[in-house]
Design a protein around this motif. Structure first.
Motif, mmCIF file in Angstrom:
data_model
loop_
_atom_site.group_PDB
_atom_site.id
_atom_site.type_symbol
_atom_site.label_atom_id
_atom_site.label_comp_id
_atom_site.label_asym_id
_atom_site.label_seq_id
_atom_site.Cartn_x
_atom_site.Cartn_y
_atom_site.Cartn_z
ATOM 1 N N GLY A 38 1.102 -1.156 -0.134
ATOM 2 C CA GLY A 38 0.025 0.000 -0.054
ATOM 3 C C GLY A 38 0.665 1.178 0.230
ATOM 4 O O GLY A 38 0.254 1.704 -0.520
ATOM 5 N N ARG A 39 1.493 1.556 1.281
ATOM 6 C CA ARG A 39 2.583 1.853 0.485
ATOM 7 C C ARG A 39 4.832 1.665 0.606
ATOM 8 O O ARG A 39 3.751 0.079 -0.481
ATOM 9 C CB ARG A 39 2.944 2.942 2.300
ATOM 10 N N CYS A 40 5.354 2.173 0.442
ATOM 11 C CA CYS A 40 6.378 1.263 0.530
ATOM 12 C C CYS A 40 7.355 1.186 1.938
ATOM 13 O O CYS A 40 8.579 1.992 1.562
ATOM 14 C CB CYS A 40 7.353 1.482 -0.772
ATOM 15 N N PRO A 41 6.915 0.580 2.484
ATOM 16 C CA PRO A 41 8.019 0.646 3.604
ATOM 17 C C PRO A 41 9.805 0.282 3.470
ATOM 18 O O PRO A 41 9.521 -1.278 3.044
ATOM 19 C CB PRO A 41 6.906 -0.864 4.902
ATOM 20 N N ALA A 42 10.381 0.806 4.511
ATOM 21 C CA ALA A 42 11.767 -0.078 4.128
ATOM 22 C C ALA A 42 11.746 -1.106 3.889
ATOM 23 O O ALA A 42 12.893 -2.136 3.390
ATOM 24 C CB ALA A 42 12.463 0.781 4.811
ATOM 25 N N ARG A 43 11.242 -1.466 5.369
ATOM 26 C CA ARG A 43 12.025 -2.891 4.970
ATOM 27 C C ARG A 43 11.155 -3.994 3.514
ATOM 28 O O ARG A 43 11.432 -5.201 3.398
ATOM 29 C CB ARG A 43 10.904 -4.097 6.494
ATOM 30 N N ALA A 44 10.376 -3.929 3.052
ATOM 31 C CA ALA A 44 9.706 -4.361 1.971
ATOM 32 C C ALA A 44 10.982 -4.346 0.506
ATOM 33 O O ALA A 44 10.816 -4.782 -0.027
ATOM 34 C CB ALA A 44 8.284 -3.519 1.935
ATOM 35 N N VAL A 45 11.879 -3.235 0.710
ATOM 36 C CA VAL A 45 13.058 -2.616 -0.774
ATOM 37 C C VAL A 45 13.334 -3.879 -0.775
ATOM 38 O O VAL A 45 13.903 -4.472 -1.563
ATOM 39 C CB VAL A 45 13.485 -2.149 -0.290
ATOM 40 N N ALA A 46 13.595 -4.824 0.119
ATOM 41 C CA ALA A 46 14.599 -5.728 -0.081
ATOM 42 C C ALA A 46 13.964 -7.445 -0.595
ATOM 43 O O ALA A 46 15.028 -8.537 -0.646
ATOM 44 C CB ALA A 46 15.856 -6.347 1.682
ATOM 45 N N MET A 47 12.896 -7.779 -0.278
ATOM 46 C CA MET A 47 12.242 -8.416 -0.847
ATOM 47 C C MET A 47 11.697 -8.897 -2.487
ATOM 48 O O MET A 47 11.589 -7.478 -2.961
ATOM 49 C CB MET A 47 10.986 -8.666 -0.861
ATOM 50 N N ASN A 48 12.798 -9.551 -3.199
ATOM 51 C CA ASN A 48 13.032 -9.948 -4.112
ATOM 52 C C ASN A 48 11.492 -10.345 -5.214
ATOM 53 O O ASN A 48 11.884 -9.477 -6.019
ATOM 54 C CB ASN A 48 13.862 -11.229 -4.907
ATOM 55 N N PHE A 49 10.548 -11.046 -4.270
ATOM 56 C CA PHE A 49 9.554 -10.564 -5.040
ATOM 57 C C PHE A 49 7.834 -10.218 -4.540
ATOM 58 O O PHE A 49 7.649 -10.052 -2.644
ATOM 59 C CB PHE A 49 9.292 -12.702 -4.613
ATOM 60 N N LEU A 50 6.927 -10.095 -5.183
ATOM 61 C CA LEU A 50 6.149 -8.912 -4.687
ATOM 62 C C LEU A 50 4.900 -9.861 -5.066
ATOM 63 O O LEU A 50 4.558 -9.442 -6.338
ATOM 64 C CB LEU A 50 5.975 -7.683 -5.028
ATOM 65 N N PHE A 51 4.125 -9.548 -4.504
ATOM 66 C CA PHE A 51 2.461 -10.991 -4.621
ATOM 67 C C PHE A 51 1.627 -9.627 -4.892
ATOM 68 O O PHE A 51 1.101 -9.362 -3.205
ATOM 69 C CB PHE A 51 2.858 -11.052 -3.973
ATOM 70 N N ILE A 52 1.173 -9.407 -5.546
ATOM 71 C CA ILE A 52 -0.357 -7.879 -5.171
ATOM 72 C C ILE A 52 -1.743 -8.812 -5.281
ATOM 73 O O ILE A 52 -2.023 -9.530 -6.065
ATOM 74 C CB ILE A 52 -0.191 -7.154 -6.542
ATOM 75 N N THR A 53 -2.511 -8.458 -5.025
ATOM 76 C CA THR A 53 -3.699 -9.512 -4.257
ATOM 77 C C THR A 53 -5.095 -8.819 -5.290
ATOM 78 O O THR A 53 -5.421 -9.363 -5.742
ATOM 79 C CB THR A 53 -4.472 -9.913 -3.127
ATOM 80 N N HIS A 54 -4.988 -6.997 -5.450
ATOM 81 C CA HIS A 54 -6.295 -6.587 -6.136
ATOM 82 C C HIS A 54 -5.398 -5.361 -5.898
ATOM 83 O O HIS A 54 -4.012 -4.665 -5.317
ATOM 84 C CB HIS A 54 -7.028 -6.731 -5.630
ATOM 85 N N ALA A 55 -5.937 -4.304 -7.490
ATOM 86 C CA ALA A 55 -5.355 -3.117 -7.344
ATOM 87 C C ALA A 55 -6.471 -2.205 -6.545
ATOM 88 O O ALA A 55 -5.683 -0.536 -6.704
ATOM 89 C CB ALA A 55 -5.581 -2.366 -9.267
ATOM 90 N N HIS A 56 -6.656 -1.891 -5.123
ATOM 91 C CA HIS A 56 -6.458 -0.960 -4.396
ATOM 92 C C HIS A 56 -5.609 -0.682 -4.145
ATOM 93 O O HIS A 56 -4.987 -0.647 -3.420
ATOM 94 C CB HIS A 56 -7.470 -0.998 -3.440
ATOM 95 N N LEU A 57 -5.986 0.740 -3.555
ATOM 96 C CA LEU A 57 -4.516 1.914 -3.771
ATOM 97 C C LEU A 57 -3.960 0.853 -1.950
ATOM 98 O O LEU A 57 -2.617 1.526 -1.842
ATOM 99 C CB LEU A 57 -4.589 3.310 -3.620
ATOM 100 N N ASP A 58 -4.600 1.053 -1.373
ATOM 101 C CA ASP A 58 -4.053 0.591 0.177
ATOM 102 C C ASP A 58 -2.956 -1.277 -0.232
ATOM 103 O O ASP A 58 -2.532 -0.735 0.824
ATOM 104 C CB ASP A 58 -5.188 0.412 1.418
ATOM 105 N N HIS A 59 -3.276 -1.549 -1.118
ATOM 106 C CA HIS A 59 -2.681 -2.728 -1.460
ATOM 107 C C HIS A 59 -1.409 -2.962 -2.378
ATOM 108 O O HIS A 59 -0.797 -3.304 -2.311
ATOM 109 C CB HIS A 59 -3.078 -3.404 -2.035
ATOM 110 N N ILE A 60 -1.783 -1.034 -3.641
ATOM 111 C CA ILE A 60 -1.006 -1.591 -4.756
ATOM 112 C C ILE A 60 -0.397 -0.288 -4.507
ATOM 113 O O ILE A 60 0.817 0.376 -5.576
ATOM 114 C CB ILE A 60 -2.005 -1.643 -5.987
ATOM 115 N N GLY A 61 -0.269 1.073 -3.922
ATOM 116 C CA GLY A 61 -0.072 2.101 -4.171
ATOM 117 C C GLY A 61 1.578 2.722 -4.223
ATOM 118 O O GLY A 61 1.961 3.255 -4.349
#
Length: 359
Positions: free
Chosen positions: A111-134
């Motif tokens: 939904g946003r981009c927490p610093a801890r997520a940046v190091a993850m190589n794989f990202l799984f998006i479940t749907h297009a609402h902004l709080d999940h893909i923004g």
């Protein structure tokens, strides 16, 4: 690499519910309250009388309890250990969701981009609402800033073109490269993350196109007809091109994203409901927003999870996406009720929520 794989998984008989006790936090000791008794003043007898009555002791206990609650409310858990996985992140309904599993190098929704997520190589998006893909453009840009390899981002096929257009728009506006491997992975398809790990989407039920994901560990097991053979004989058959092993997929972590309780009753969700860890939503917890309201908005009420608890075989359940109207104490109280209905350990993701005892 994307491929199709047909794996026959054994059916599992219904299991009766178990009951696990919940742990209690260690007690918090407040510094003792000191009562000055000297020098003696005219109202000294009144103070002694209050002490003897237990009035000041009651005040001290009340202060101690209040301080304990404040101290507990200020604890921010940066990671929850479940079944060998350290799961962390933030998930507040309507605000942002990003759940991270460092051992798998995976993040679910952003939904946003927490610093801890940046190091993850794989990202799984479940749907297009902004709080999940923004936070997707920022996630990709930040990995590029630190010269990390382009991430692999999985999306429901229905939104792939729109996501490509979104990334192209950001490239144009920012005059920057935003490199990623965008994969439209459909329900039932299998994608190899590494030689011992694959992922498959499963159907969820939200107000817009959505899907959840199950990450499986992969291992090979010698076929039964060859179990009696010795090492040299097995090696000989292997060299001759005979397939001597079966591929065994074991569901490790399942993530639903936003969904109604319908997924709990869908036979195609069986792997998600027997994964070691199920990460799912429980947006509403009380009668102020009832089940009908939850379903209308494509979400789950915790009462529905309790109603269908017999289908949940997971060893651990991480509940997420609570409405921001709730306090930590209300969340924990609701989770305690669910814990009595399921065999697995139930844990709420409460990072970002406030205590009713903090201003």
């Amino acid at each position: 690499m994307q491929f199709s794989m047909t794996i026959t998984t054994p059916s599992f008989p219904s299991l009766p519910p178990f009951h696990h006790s919940t742990s209690h936090p260690p007690s918090y000791k407040h510094p003792p309250i000191t009562i000055l008794q000297n020098p003696t003043k005219p109202h000294d007898n009144s103070i002694k009388s209050l002490k003897n009555s237990g009035f000041l002791s009651a005040i001290g206990n009340a202060i101690e309890e209040q301080e304990y609650r404040k101290a507990r409310a200020e604890v921010i858990r940066k990671g929850t250990g479940l079944e060998g996985y350290t799961i962390e992140g933030l998930s507040i309904g309507g605000h942002e969701t990003c759940v991270i599993v460092p051992e798998l190098k995976c993040a679910f929704d952003i939904g946003r981009c927490p610093a801890r997520a940046v190091a993850m190589n794989f990202l799984f998006i479940t749907h297009a609402h902004l709080d999940h893909i923004g936070g997707l453009p920022m996630y990709v840009a930040t990995r590029g800033l630190y010269s990390l390899t382009p991430p692999t981002v999985f999306v429901p096929p229905a939104i792939k073109d729109d996501v490509e257009n979104l990334m192209e728009l950001h490239r144009k506006m920012g005059m920057v490269e935003l490199n990623l491997d965008l994969v439209a992975l459909d329900v039932g398809e299998t994608y190899e993350l590494r030689n011992d790990l694959v992922v498959r989407p499963f159907k969820t039920h939200h107000v817009i196109p959505s899907q959840g994901y199950v990450v499986y560990s992969v291992r090979k097991k010698l076929k039964k007809q060859y179990e009696h053979l010795k090492g040299r004989e097995i090696e000989k058959k292997k060299k001759s091109g005979v397939e001597i092993t079966d591929i065994i997929l074991s569901p490790e972590v399942a993530f639903t994203g936003d969904t109604t309780s319908d997924f709990l009753l869908d036979p195609r969700s069986s792997d998600a409901l027997r994964a070691k860890v199920l990460i799912t939503e429980a947006t509403f917890l009380d009668d102020k927003c009832n089940i009908e309201h939850a379903r209308e908005h494509g979400h789950m009420h915790i009462d529905e999870i309790m109603e269908h608890a017999k289908w949940i075989r997971n060893k651990s359940i991480l509940l997420t996406h609570f409405s921001s109207r709730y306090h930590i104490e209300e969340i924990r109280q609701a989770v305690a009720k669910l814990q009595s209905k399921v065999s697995g350990k139930v844990v709420p993701l409460t990072e970002g929520f406030r205590s009713m005892y903090t201003s």
